[in-house]
Design a protein around this motif. Structure first.
Motif, short mmCIF file in Angstrom:
data_model
loop_
_atom_site.label_atom_id
_atom_site.label_comp_id
_atom_site.label_asym_id
_atom_site.label_seq_id
_atom_site.Cartn_x
_atom_site.Cartn_y
_atom_site.Cartn_z
N MET A 1 -6.47 7.09 10.51
CA MET A 1 -7.69 6.50 9.95
C MET A 1 -7.65 4.98 10.00
SD MET A 1 -9.02 9.33 9.51
CE MET A 1 -10.61 8.71 8.91
N LYS A 2 -6.59 4.42 10.60
CA LYS A 2 -6.48 2.96 10.69
C LYS A 2 -6.27 2.55 12.15
CE LYS A 2 -4.50 2.47 6.05
NZ LYS A 2 -3.32 2.01 5.26
N PRO A 3 -7.29 2.74 12.99
CA PRO A 3 -7.12 2.37 14.40
C PRO A 3 -7.06 0.86 14.57
CG PRO A 3 -9.39 3.00 13.96
CD PRO A 3 -8.62 3.29 12.71
N ALA A 4 -6.21 0.44 15.51
CA ALA A 4 -6.10 -0.98 15.83
C ALA A 4 -6.49 -1.17 17.30
CB ALA A 4 -4.69 -1.47 15.55
N HIS B 1 -2.28 3.34 15.90
CA HIS B 1 -2.56 3.67 14.50
C HIS B 1 -1.67 2.82 13.61
CE1 HIS B 1 -3.93 7.95 15.85
NE2 HIS B 1 -4.79 7.01 16.16
N VAL B 2 -2.26 2.02 12.79
CA VAL B 2 -1.49 1.16 11.89
C VAL B 2 -0.72 2.03 10.90
CG1 VAL B 2 -1.61 -0.67 10.16
CG2 VAL B 2 -3.18 -0.69 12.12
N PRO C 1 1.36 6.29 4.26
CA PRO C 1 0.40 7.28 4.77
C PRO C 1 0.77 8.68 4.30
CG PRO C 1 1.03 5.75 6.50
CD PRO C 1 1.94 5.47 5.35
N ASN D 1 -5.03 13.95 11.20
CA ASN D 1 -3.59 13.95 10.97
C ASN D 1 -2.92 15.12 11.68
OD1 ASN D 1 -2.55 11.73 9.16
ND2 ASN D 1 -4.29 12.39 7.94
N PRO E 1 0.83 -1.21 0.00
CA PRO E 1 0.00 0.00 0.00
C PRO E 1 0.86 1.26 0.00
CG PRO E 1 -0.76 -1.58 1.65
CD PRO E 1 0.55 -2.08 1.16
N ASP F 1 -1.20 5.90 10.70
CA ASP F 1 -2.35 6.52 10.03
C ASP F 1 -3.52 6.59 11.00
OD1 ASP F 1 -4.44 7.32 8.43
OD2 ASP F 1 -3.99 5.93 6.80
N CYS G 1 4.88 4.92 13.79
CA CYS G 1 4.33 4.18 12.65
C CYS G 1 4.62 2.69 12.72
CB CYS G 1 4.88 4.74 11.35
SG CYS G 1 4.56 6.51 11.12
N VAL H 1 -10.19 13.81 7.81
CA VAL H 1 -8.93 13.08 7.74
C VAL H 1 -7.76 14.03 8.05
CG1 VAL H 1 -7.37 11.76 6.26
CG2 VAL H 1 -9.85 11.43 6.08
#
Length: 956
Positions: free
Chosen positions: A653-656, A647-648, A105, A320, A102, A651, A347, A316
């Motif tokens: 917008m990518k909570p774990a 945050h994956v 970020p 950030n 991918p 990011d 990260c 978003v």
């Protein structure tokens, strides 16, 4: 050092030292290197199993050489032309990087773009370091060693014992003692940042001859007791905690109420406040010092860094920006207190130190409730007095507002009924173009009288804008005669100004025929157009849009006039109304009701409301006269509304997984850990973190602080990466000495002055700076301290010295709002221009200068004053032609030369000049050269020449 008054011209041939700005290197280490290691080294490094594209990214030389193309993949200053950036942005077909993964970020790519814009600073110029990862056995993560057995072996003091032991291993010895004059100059600058007076030097030399130990001890005690100590060492600490008085980033506005934190730092150091308490106040001063301003202000540390306040509406982007804001607090805390680059785990797991990503977010959980901004910081007595003064005024205002609201409600009810009966005959105004036509009429002037805006029902207010105002001729094919290109002139007040661009926001932008810039409508809200000659006209169009209807400008357009009159005149005296908004559909029900209100309100009600407004205005004046409670840019605090998630890839917008506020696992075996529940109070989170950091068992904090003290005495720390004690940092030159100093710090109750005293009284510190070629062959940089390392004065010391010798330095009053050596022109962004003339109001110590990020300040910047966009735990030290030119030609230096000349004896100025500047008498050769110079050039020229001497700004 040779005693001579070398003119500044000697500097012009000096080469700049190969040291990049410390902040730039810090940005690379914190934001760039970890990304390259994680995402690029697998294919583009010496350790890659298969090198791809013949491109190395593990060294500066690698990206400069480029890959198969032979062209650099980074063009410093030009991210849009840099192939590396373009491949990461997926702008190069078939070259998307990282391959088959991918896209990175956006926040990570933005950091890389920022790095390239900075000029791509990259310190990786030596032998490449393999990307290994330290574990919990790393030296800095161990308990403080017991050095008592070492101490029994030393015949000298502990510091000298450790130093001489390391020297002996290399068959080296200390230099002999420094001369008394050299020593007092060194100590005076070191402790206070100012030169000694000639009288002080003479007295010390006499006392030193009689009893060197007693004289030196008395000198150290006197200097440490001076209020100037806090100013000098406070400046060091402000560097470490990235203190700056503007928010940086795009807007970079000046912050005028952060100076209380600077004064707090200076007061705390002068009082020798225990540093564990000092750190606790930095992180949680508002918690432990509620209603104690002297303590509470310490927590301004959290928001003393750069802060992006652009206020992007995109969710978003907001997340950030918030993530970056909290990252600044984490970075500052980790670097200043622990010497760990915790932010490198944002990260991914830290690539070099045993810090998992979860630890980063555990630390973030402590800061989730902190937001940048100002708040009241006042004592309980101040709050009580303010409340008592405001209580009767508030009650009176509430009663008046209640009466006014009741009367307005009656009128409003009738207005709503009247509005319901209104039948508009024309459409509402259109931001993309509202037309008004009228019978042809001759006019030399047209006036657009604005009565209400779309944001303000029934009233005049600011925030209104117009892009274009067109006037149509009464011809078969109408022409817009309201164009500046045809000679038409526009007049009208504007609500905003830009000092660096006086034409901005003006009414002339309404007649430029373009749809970009706008007139910011001021008061009175009237636009007047004057034609070069009488025109026969039949209509107007006003526009408040920059583009077509397909573009959403709602966030940037500003309010549009919706109630107005169009008036014409031939002489500018008599005006005729030819059009208005009459009959148009109301912009909104609120506007319709406001318009109907004017038709139903009675004279009695109007008079009664006017009296209420007068009474309210009188109360408001009394309220304004009550002294406001002091506010400081110290941040605001609120209980976090949601859990903290990992945050994956960094990011938001990518909570774990969710994490709890707790200590770093990397130090779990070193100091007692803490862990809080998800609903732990916001203040408790920061307080527990502070207590964990300052626990006596936390060897890392004590080591880092002891190393900083050593660094500012000798120029370089025992660890020369003072904010990085991890794998990428350096290892100590004298590990046992560092642990000894850390233990001494804790034993002294975390107070710095006893540690200063022990260092200053050591023979290692008191030795001469004489260079010995045979020793330099073994230890070129004198890291083992076989000599005292000579140094140039810092930027602040240079300026303070020039003021001191000229007799112009104002030491009192100390503290308070800072002075500026720049002109700040604030618009949507702030522009900083250095002052050519430094007036007497600026003749204060440089620590009180209001340092704004990215501002350029003559004299200070020339001598390596850092831009505190990041922490500057160790300043760059360069030698450049600009320094020479500044000392020789800047108006400030010339003013100081003139002031110094006035201090000199008219008959024999040379001895006095040497006494004031160098605290010694001139040599015979200097007397002769000086006499010849005086005869041809005069006292002022002599003063100017001596201010440019090496001897003035270098310490032995």
């Amino acid at each position: 050092m040779k005693h001579s008054y070398l003119l500044v011209l000697a500097f012009l041939g000096s080469a700049a030292l190969p040291l990049g700005a410390a902040a730039d290197v810090a940005f690379f280490e914190q934001k760039v290197r970890p990304v390259l290691v994680e995402h690029c080294y697998a294919c583009h490094s010496a350790e890659a199993k298969k090198l791809k594209g013949n491109l190395y990214l593990d060294s500066k030389a690698g990206w400069e050489k480029g890959g198969d193309s032979g062209q650099p993949v980074i063009i410093p200053g030009k991210p849009e032309a840099s192939l590396l950036i373009r491949t990461l942005q997926h702008l190069e077909p078939d070259l998307e990087m990282p391959p088959k993964k991918p896209k990175l970020p956006e926040a990570v790519i933005a950091d890389l773009i920022t790095w390239v814009k900075m000029g791509a600073p990259d310190p990786r110029t030596g032998v490449k370091m393999e990307a290994k990862r330290a574990d919990k056995t790393w030296w800095s993560l161990q308990p403080l060693r017991d050095v008592s057995s070492d101490l029994t072996k030393f015949k000298t003091g502990a510091i000298d014992g450790f130093i001489t032991q390391a020297l002996a291993e290399k068959k080296l010895v200390l230099n002999g003692p420094a001369e008394a004059r050299v020593l007092i100059r060194r100590m005076s600058y070191d402790v206070t940042g100012l030169p000694p007076t000639a009288a002080e030097v003479a007295a010390f030399e006499m006392a030193y001859t009689a009893d060197a130990e007693a004289a030196t001890t008395a000198l150290v005690d006197r200097l440490l007791a001076s209020p100037r100590y806090g100013e000098q060492w406070g400046r060091h600490w402000l560097d470490v905690v990235r203190f700056g008085e503007s928010n940086g980033f795009e807007r970079n506005f000046v912050i005028d109420d952060l100076w209380p934190f600077r004064d707090y730092v200076i007061r705390s150091l002068n009082a020798d406040k225990p540093f564990n308490q000092f750190i606790t106040e930095h992180l949680a001063g508002d918690v432990i010092g509620k209603d104690e301003p002297e303590v509470e202000v310490g927590s301004a540390f959290l928001v003393a860094g750069a802060y992006d306040d652009v206020g992007n509406q995109d969710p978003v982007a907001q997340k950030n920006i918030r993530a970056a804001t909290l990252d600044d607090m984490i970075t500052a805390t980790g670097g200043a207190f622990l010497g760990l680059t915790i932010n490198c785990a944002r990260c991914h797991h830290h690539k070099f130190d045993p810090i998992p990503t979860e630890d980063y977010y555990r630390l973030r959980a402590a800061f989730e409730g902190v937001t940048h901004g100002r708040r009241v910081i006042a004592s309980a007595e101040q709050r009580a007095a303010h409340a008592a003064a405001m209580k009767p005024l508030t009650a009176r205002m509430a009663k008046l507002n209640e009466t006014k609201a009741a009367l307005n409600a009656q009128v409003e009810q009738r207005a709503k009924a009247a509005y319901a009966q209104m039948k508009p005959t024309r459409p509402k105004i259109d931001v993309h173009g509202t037309e008004e036509t009228f019978p042809p009429v001759e006019a030399r002037q047209v006036r657009f009288v604005i009565q209400s805006l779309t944001t303000e029902p029934g009233g005049k207010a600011g925030a209104g804008k117009l892009t274009e105002f067109q006037v149509w001729s009464a011809e078969t094919t109408p022409r817009n005669v309201a164009l500046a290109s045809l000679g038409t002139q526009a007049a009208g007040a504007k609500s905003a100004t830009a000092e660096d661009f006086p034409e901005a926001y003006g009414p002339q932008l309404c007649i430029d025929g373009q749809f970009g810039e706008q007139w910011f409508i001021g008061h009175p809200a009237v636009l007047t157009l004057t034609f070069p000659q009488v025109q026969k006209i039949q209509g107007i169009t006003f526009i408040n849009a920059k583009g077509g209807r397909e573009i959403d400008e709602s966030k940037v357009r500003g309010a549009t006039p919706c109630e107005y009159e169009v008036q014409v005149s031939l002489d500018g005296q008599t005006w005729q109304t030819v059009a208005s908004d009459a009959g148009r559909e109301a912009w909104s029900p609120a506007h319709g009701i406001a318009k109907a209100r004017r038709t139903v309100i009675t004279k009695e009600e109007t008079a009664q409301l006017a009296k209420l407004d007068r009474d309210l205005a009188q109360v408001q004046r009394k309220v304004a006269a009550v002294p406001a409670l002091p506010q400081v840019w110290a941040g605001t605090h609120a209980q976090p509304k949601e859990a903290t998630f990992v945050h994956v890839g960094g990011d938001p917008m990518k909570p774990a997984a969710a994490v709890l506020p707790s200590s770093l696992q990397v130090l779990a075996d070193l100091t007692p850990k803490f862990a809080l529940s998800q609903d732990a109070p916001e203040g408790q989170r920061r307080l527990e973190l502070a207590r964990w950091i300052t626990n006596d068992a936390n060897a890392l904090t004590a080591r880092v602080l002891a190393n900083r003290v050593w660094q500012y005495h000798f120029g370089t720390g025992l660890v020369d990466t003072p904010s990085d004690f991890g794998f990428l940092g350096s290892q100590p030159t004298h590990p046992a000495l560092l642990d000894y100093l850390a233990r001494r710090l804790i034993a002294h109750g975390w107070r710095l002055k006893p540690l200063h005293r022990e260092i200053l009284l050591s023979q290692t510190y008191r030795q001469s700076g004489q260079h010995r070629a045979e020793a330099a062959q073994v230890d070129q940089e004198a890291r083992l301290l076989w000599r005292f390392p000579p140094r140039r004065l810092t930027a602040e010391e240079v300026r303070d010295t020039l003021l001191t010798v000229a007799g112009m330095l104002k030491l009192e009053p100390a503290g308070g709002p800072g002075f500026r050596l720049y002109k700040a022109m604030q618009n949507n962004v702030t522009t900083y221009t250095p002052l050519d003339v430094h007036g007497p109001e600026t003749y204060r110590r440089a620590v009180y200068h209001q340092n704004a990020r990215a501002s350029v300040v003559d004299v200070l910047n020339d001598f390596d004053l850092p831009d505190i966009s990041f922490a500057a735990p160790r300043r760059a030290n360069t030698t450049t032609p600009m320094q020479a030119l500044t000392l020789l030609n800047h108006a400030f230096t010339l003013d100081m030369a003139a002031a110094l000349a006035q201090r000199l004896d008219a008959r024999d100025p040379l001895p006095q000049a040497y006494e004031i500047l160098f605290q010694r008498a001139p040599t015979e050769a200097e007397r002769q050269a000086g006499a010849r110079f005086l005869e041809t050039q005069g006292r002022t020229a002599l003063a100017r020449a001596l201010l440019n001497a090496n001897e003035l700004i270098y310490l032995e």
